[in-house]
Design an enzyme around this catalytic site. Sequence first.
Site, mmCIF file in Angstrom:
data_model
loop_
_atom_site.group_PDB
_atom_site.id
_atom_site.type_symbol
_atom_site.label_atom_id
_atom_site.label_comp_id
_atom_site.label_asym_id
_atom_site.label_seq_id
_atom_site.Cartn_x
_atom_site.Cartn_y
_atom_site.Cartn_z
ATOM 1 N N ASP A 214 0.862 -1.189 0.000
ATOM 2 C CA ASP A 214 0.000 0.000 0.000
ATOM 3 C C ASP A 214 0.896 1.236 0.000
ATOM 4 O O ASP A 214 1.388 1.668 1.040
ATOM 5 C CB ASP A 214 -0.922 0.002 1.220
ATOM 6 C CG ASP A 214 -1.877 1.207 1.206
ATOM 7 O OD1 ASP A 214 -1.616 2.152 0.424
ATOM 8 O OD2 ASP A 214 -2.853 1.203 1.957
ATOM 9 N N HIS A 219 1.032 7.948 3.938
ATOM 10 C CA HIS A 219 1.741 7.222 4.995
ATOM 11 C C HIS A 219 3.260 7.399 4.939
ATOM 12 O O HIS A 219 3.982 6.804 5.728
ATOM 13 C CB HIS A 219 1.385 5.734 4.909
ATOM 14 C CG HIS A 219 -0.092 5.503 4.801
ATOM 15 N ND1 HIS A 219 -0.951 5.779 5.819
ATOM 16 C CD2 HIS A 219 -0.861 5.073 3.766
ATOM 17 C CE1 HIS A 219 -2.190 5.512 5.438
ATOM 18 N NE2 HIS A 219 -2.162 5.088 4.193
ATOM 19 N N ILE A 234 0.653 9.353 8.597
ATOM 20 C CA ILE A 234 -0.060 8.515 9.574
ATOM 21 C C ILE A 234 0.085 7.034 9.212
ATOM 22 O O ILE A 234 0.491 6.694 8.092
ATOM 23 C CB ILE A 234 -1.562 8.894 9.667
ATOM 24 C CG1 ILE A 234 -2.276 8.683 8.316
ATOM 25 C CG2 ILE A 234 -1.716 10.336 10.141
ATOM 26 C CD1 ILE A 234 -3.785 8.845 8.403
ATOM 27 N N GLY A 237 -4.466 2.299 8.171
ATOM 28 C CA GLY A 237 -5.503 1.717 9.026
ATOM 29 C C GLY A 237 -5.341 0.207 9.130
ATOM 30 O O GLY A 237 -5.477 -0.384 10.207
HETATM 31 C C1 LIG Z 1 -10.066 -1.215 -1.921
HETATM 32 C C2 LIG Z 1 -9.225 -0.951 -0.687
HETATM 33 C C3 LIG Z 1 -8.972 0.521 -0.436
HETATM 34 C C4 LIG Z 1 -8.591 0.792 0.991
HETATM 35 C C5 LIG Z 1 -8.264 2.250 1.272
HETATM 36 C C6 LIG Z 1 -6.796 2.476 1.264
HETATM 37 C C7 LIG Z 1 -6.386 3.838 1.767
HETATM 38 C C8 LIG Z 1 -5.958 3.786 3.178
HETATM 39 C C9 LIG Z 1 -5.980 4.899 3.924
HETATM 40 C C10 LIG Z 1 -5.709 4.818 5.357
HETATM 41 O O1 LIG Z 1 -5.251 3.847 5.885
HETATM 42 S S1 LIG Z 1 -6.165 6.203 6.281
HETATM 43 C C11 LIG Z 1 -5.777 5.744 7.945
HETATM 44 C C12 LIG Z 1 -6.824 4.936 8.622
HETATM 45 N N1 LIG Z 1 -8.072 5.648 8.795
HETATM 46 C C13 LIG Z 1 -8.208 6.669 9.644
HETATM 47 O O2 LIG Z 1 -7.277 7.092 10.300
HETATM 48 C C14 LIG Z 1 -9.593 7.256 9.809
HETATM 49 C C15 LIG Z 1 -9.917 7.448 11.265
HETATM 50 N N2 LIG Z 1 -11.298 7.943 11.425
HETATM 51 C C16 LIG Z 1 -11.623 9.235 11.355
HETATM 52 O O3 LIG Z 1 -10.775 10.102 11.198
HETATM 53 C C17 LIG Z 1 -13.089 9.572 11.486
HETATM 54 O O4 LIG Z 1 -13.762 8.512 12.067
HETATM 55 C C18 LIG Z 1 -13.768 9.891 10.099
HETATM 56 C C19 LIG Z 1 -13.629 8.722 9.132
HETATM 57 C C20 LIG Z 1 -13.117 11.165 9.502
HETATM 58 C C21 LIG Z 1 -15.261 10.176 10.347
HETATM 59 O O5 LIG Z 1 -15.378 11.065 11.390
HETATM 60 P P1 LIG Z 1 -16.503 12.213 11.327
HETATM 61 O O6 LIG Z 1 -16.479 12.909 12.643
HETATM 62 O O7 LIG Z 1 -16.327 13.032 10.104
HETATM 63 O O8 LIG Z 1 -17.799 11.340 11.132
HETATM 64 P P2 LIG Z 1 -19.190 11.418 11.915
HETATM 65 O O9 LIG Z 1 -19.709 12.809 11.849
HETATM 66 O O10 LIG Z 1 -19.018 10.811 13.270
HETATM 67 O O11 LIG Z 1 -20.112 10.432 11.070
HETATM 68 C C22 LIG Z 1 -20.606 10.799 9.773
HETATM 69 C C23 LIG Z 1 -21.229 9.557 9.159
HETATM 70 O O12 LIG Z 1 -20.196 8.674 8.753
HETATM 71 C C24 LIG Z 1 -20.277 7.436 9.481
HETATM 72 N N3 LIG Z 1 -18.919 7.094 9.893
HETATM 73 C C25 LIG Z 1 -18.191 7.746 10.809
HETATM 74 N N4 LIG Z 1 -16.993 7.183 10.914
HETATM 75 C C26 LIG Z 1 -16.951 6.147 10.047
HETATM 76 C C27 LIG Z 1 -15.981 5.185 9.730
HETATM 77 N N5 LIG Z 1 -14.785 5.147 10.311
HETATM 78 N N6 LIG Z 1 -16.288 4.252 8.810
HETATM 79 C C28 LIG Z 1 -17.511 4.246 8.227
HETATM 80 N N7 LIG Z 1 -18.477 5.147 8.489
HETATM 81 C C29 LIG Z 1 -18.196 6.086 9.394
HETATM 82 C C30 LIG Z 1 -21.151 7.707 10.679
HETATM 83 O O13 LIG Z 1 -21.818 6.536 11.100
HETATM 84 C C31 LIG Z 1 -22.076 8.773 10.162
HETATM 85 O O14 LIG Z 1 -23.114 8.154 9.414
HETATM 86 P P3 LIG Z 1 -24.623 8.196 9.991
HETATM 87 O O15 LIG Z 1 -24.547 7.481 11.304
HETATM 88 O O16 LIG Z 1 -24.937 9.661 10.125
HETATM 89 O O17 LIG Z 1 -25.451 7.491 8.975
#
Ligand SMILES: CCCCCCC/C=C/C(=O)SCCNC(=O)CCNC(=O)[C@H](O)C(C)(C)COP(=O)(O)OP(=O)(O)OC[C@H]1O[C@@H](n2cnc3c(N)ncnc32)[C@H](O)[C@@H]1OP(=O)(O)O
Length: 315
Positions: A214, A219, A234, A237
């Site tokens: 990845d 990262h 960072i 994930g």
């Molecule tokens: C095919 C493979 C591809 C893979 C991708 C590869 C790229 C990799 C990138 C990474 O590794 S990034 C590093 C790992 N991830 C993180 O560090 C993210 C950590 N999380 C956050 O920063 C936060 O949780 C967020 C994702 C920014 C969301 O926070 P926010 O405050 O904006 O959300 P809310 O207002 O609480 O909720 C809005 C809405 O979204 C839903 N939700 C919240 N968090 C998540 C989540 N982690 N995953 C899925 N859905 C999420 C939440 O339930 C709300 O929906 P409703 O409840 O209103 O319907």
Amino acid sequence: MATNGRTVASVDPDVALAYKFPEVSFAYDERDVALYALGVGACGADAVDDKELHLVHHRDGQRHIKALPTFASLFPNKNSNGRGIVNVPGIHFDASLLLHGQQYIEIYKPIPSCASVVNKVKVAGLHDKGKATILEIETTTSLKDSGEVLCMNRSTIFLRGAGGFSDSSRPYSYTTYPANQISRISIPNSAPSAVYEDQTQQSQQALLYRLSGDYNPLHSDPMVAQVAGFTRPILHGLCTLGFAARAVIKSFCNGDPAAVRNIFGRFLLHVYPGETLVTEMWVDGQRVQYQTKAKERDRAVLSGYVLLKHIPSSL
Ligand SMILES: CCCCCCC/C=C/C(=O)SCCNC(=O)CCNC(=O)[C@H](O)C(C)(C)COP(=O)(O)OP(=O)(O)OC[C@H]1O[C@@H](n2cnc3c(N)ncnc32)[C@H](O)[C@@H]1OP(=O)(O)O
């Protein structure tokens, strides 16, 4: 479409859902399996760790290095040549704002230490959250020769700034999988059944993990991390998820990676390489619910569960 070098987000759900992904073939070997294990901290505290040496070494004449179940979480990287996310027609977004939201992995057969495999890919979900779009990509991986299905990954991708493509009084929401596979995690108030602490490497953890495939610059590149809103690169994930799954396997499966049936994790907050990960675990039958905290900030960064094939042995 791009203005000032930034992509203007747009989502056309009909185009995205109509897209047929090409199959993706690839092979991996024991070196990939061992490198991954090191990237998620195996033997990080003890080079002769009794419960982990078999993940990186042919211990006592063992014929094959054993693959962690979360090794399977690398397979979707092959859909995009390690760029982070597969291109889906109809979905345009600023790649620097993409975050990994959740991961669900079903393991149907113990993951072999080397294999030639094929990915079948589809959009499993697409949701308009106003401030973000949530895209769910499902990747089913089979052995190339026999067609035997090994595992399925459902990757939830949180596209910040790409929401608002539907009527806000009836936000667009599409899911193909059964409702009982959507897990709400509620962390018990009781004392955890086990707690496991692990130190991620300050200078190297993300740089080491990325070699498993990845190469998203979030990262590794300080400028890209800053544009995305972080003070420095960072941790992936899926690297944090690998640490958490190891904690469960060490605490409840005597280090046996084949004991896992499925794994779920929601990424709650970013992790910086060098932070200490403390994973608290609660056993409920065959299911181990967990929450991982970044000790230095005392903040939860990941929560989820691991479903085991049997009731944990240490209880
Ligand atoms: C095919 C493979 C591809 C893979 C991708 C590869 C790229 C990799 C990138 C990474 O590794 S990034 C590093 C790992 N991830 C993180 O560090 C993210 C950590 N999380 C956050 O920063 C936060 O949780 C967020 C994702 C920014 C969301 O926070 P926010 O405050 O904006 O959300 P809310 O207002 O609480 O909720 C809005 C809405 O979204 C839903 N939700 C919240 N968090 C998540 C989540 N982690 N995953 C899925 N859905 C999420 C939440 O339930 C709300 O929906 P409703 O409840 O209103 O319907």
